[in-house]
Design an enzyme around this catalytic site. Sequence first.
Site, short mmCIF file in Angstrom:
data_model
loop_
_atom_site.label_atom_id
_atom_site.label_comp_id
_atom_site.label_asym_id
_atom_site.label_seq_id
_atom_site.Cartn_x
_atom_site.Cartn_y
_atom_site.Cartn_z
N ASP A 129 -4.37 4.06 -2.39
CA ASP A 129 -5.55 4.38 -1.57
C ASP A 129 -6.03 5.80 -1.86
O ASP A 129 -5.36 6.78 -1.55
CB ASP A 129 -5.19 4.23 -0.09
N MET B 254 -11.93 4.98 -1.82
CA MET B 254 -12.74 5.20 -0.62
C MET B 254 -13.38 6.58 -0.77
O MET B 254 -12.96 7.57 -0.17
CB MET B 254 -11.84 5.10 0.62
N MET C 132 -8.72 8.54 -1.06
CA MET C 132 -9.69 8.90 -0.01
C MET C 132 -10.16 10.34 -0.23
O MET C 132 -9.35 11.22 -0.53
CB MET C 132 -9.02 8.80 1.36
N GLY D 121 -5.56 -4.27 5.25
CA GLY D 121 -5.55 -3.68 6.59
C GLY D 121 -4.95 -4.60 7.63
O GLY D 121 -5.49 -5.68 7.91
N GLY D 122 -3.80 -4.20 8.15
CA GLY D 122 -3.17 -4.95 9.24
C GLY D 122 -2.54 -6.26 8.82
O GLY D 122 -2.30 -7.13 9.66
N SER E 283 0.85 -1.19 0.00
CA SER E 283 0.00 0.00 0.00
C SER E 283 0.88 1.24 0.00
O SER E 283 1.60 1.50 0.97
CB SER E 283 -0.91 0.01 1.23
N PHE F 107 -7.17 4.75 7.33
CA PHE F 107 -5.80 4.95 7.82
C PHE F 107 -5.00 3.66 7.74
O PHE F 107 -5.57 2.57 7.93
CB PHE F 107 -5.82 5.44 9.28
N GLY F 108 -3.70 3.80 7.54
CA GLY F 108 -2.81 2.66 7.61
C GLY F 108 -2.43 2.39 9.06
O GLY F 108 -2.76 3.16 9.96
N HIS G 17 -0.74 -0.85 -4.55
CA HIS G 17 -2.08 -0.52 -4.05
C HIS G 17 -2.13 0.99 -3.77
O HIS G 17 -1.33 1.52 -3.01
CB HIS G 17 -2.35 -1.32 -2.78
N GLY H 21 0.72 -2.38 4.00
CA GLY H 21 1.36 -1.07 4.05
C GLY H 21 2.47 -1.02 5.06
O GLY H 21 3.65 -1.21 4.74
N SER H 22 2.10 -0.82 6.31
CA SER H 22 3.15 -0.59 7.33
C SER H 22 4.07 -1.79 7.52
O SER H 22 5.26 -1.62 7.78
CB SER H 22 2.52 -0.16 8.65
C1 DX5 Z 1 -6.83 1.69 4.79
C2 DX5 Z 1 -6.22 1.37 3.46
C3 DX5 Z 1 -5.13 0.38 3.48
C4 DX5 Z 1 -3.94 0.70 4.34
C5 DX5 Z 1 -3.28 -0.57 4.75
O1 DX5 Z 1 -7.97 2.45 4.59
O2 DX5 Z 1 -7.20 0.91 2.57
O3 DX5 Z 1 -4.71 0.08 2.15
O4 DX5 Z 1 -3.02 1.53 3.72
O5 DX5 Z 1 -2.24 -0.27 5.59
P1 DX5 Z 1 -1.71 -1.26 6.69
O6 DX5 Z 1 -1.17 -2.46 5.97
O7 DX5 Z 1 -0.66 -0.48 7.39
O8 DX5 Z 1 -2.86 -1.61 7.56
ZN ZN Z 2 -6.67 0.11 0.56
#
Ligand code: DX5
Ligand code: ZN
Length: 271
Positions: free
Chosen positions: A82, A115, A84, A223-224, A55, A194-195, A80, A244-245
């Site tokens: 995102d 989103m 928003m 997510g996560g 992400s 949010f990530g 990916h 992501g993270s």
């Molecule tokens: C959240 C995003 C995700 C996010 C995932 O709204 O859709 O794509 O960046 O990040 P991590 O892997 O850190 O949860």
């Molecule tokens: Zn996403």
Amino acid sequence: MMRLGKMINYRAFGILSLSTKSHNYSTSKLNYSTISNHKTSSELGIMMEAKIAPSMLSSDFANLASEAERMLTFGADWLHMDIMDGHFVPNLTIGAPVIESLRKHTKAYLDCHLMVTNPLDYVDQFGKAGASGFTFHVEVSKDNWPELVKRIKSKGMRPGVALKPGTPVEEVFPLLEGEHPVEMVLVMTVEPGFGGQKFMPDMMNKVRTLREKYPTLDIEVDGGLGPSTIDAAATAGANCIVAGSSVFGAPEPAQVISLLRTSVNKAQKTC
Ligand code: DX5
Ligand code: ZN
């Protein structure tokens, strides 16, 4: 031998793969409900291909092109993105102009997760900008999804539908069974916005339900996801993994990407 859409590379116990490595994606005509409602993927001899999608929300936006390149070098399949709008979710990120700029630097598959409250308003501009996948949220598309999917395909993008943690999985079934089905379902495993949030294991029931009902569907989780949660998602049947993270924050992102892929491949052999 069952018949699948022509873009699918089907081999007995081979990997089911759509041409999504690069952004030059041609949409396929699939009707998932005609494949099987009763057999598991392994009974059908199908292995869904792992798609690991870092992400870019966790990247350094000031260096987006080099961050993208870095992730591809580390083994990412997709990037990916995102999107928003500050309305559907309480955060504001990037729009089509940034996709257009990034597209000038990479041929990678840009997996855009919108989103936004009015996805239809953005289809043309994302198509023109060079987005590869266009995944909209079911919560804001109940009235116009057939039009939305048709429009996304007409702009050369691959349609996907996402659902928030509170949305029952049954709400996406009609979108997989109509004349113009979506080609991926994104199961949110955190509240979008949010990530860096904690993975919600309860969402795996949705993934399992989808995998049982649609053995050849691309199922994405977002997510996560990371080394400690991937096995839960992979064994439930997810094959497209957004991270992501856990990837950007790792000392060696390539190792994390490889671990995510190994987990999916292992689960796909047995599920
Ligand atoms: C959240 C995003 C995700 C996010 C995932 O709204 O859709 O794509 O960046 O990040 P991590 O892997 O850190 O949860
Ligand atoms: Zn996403």
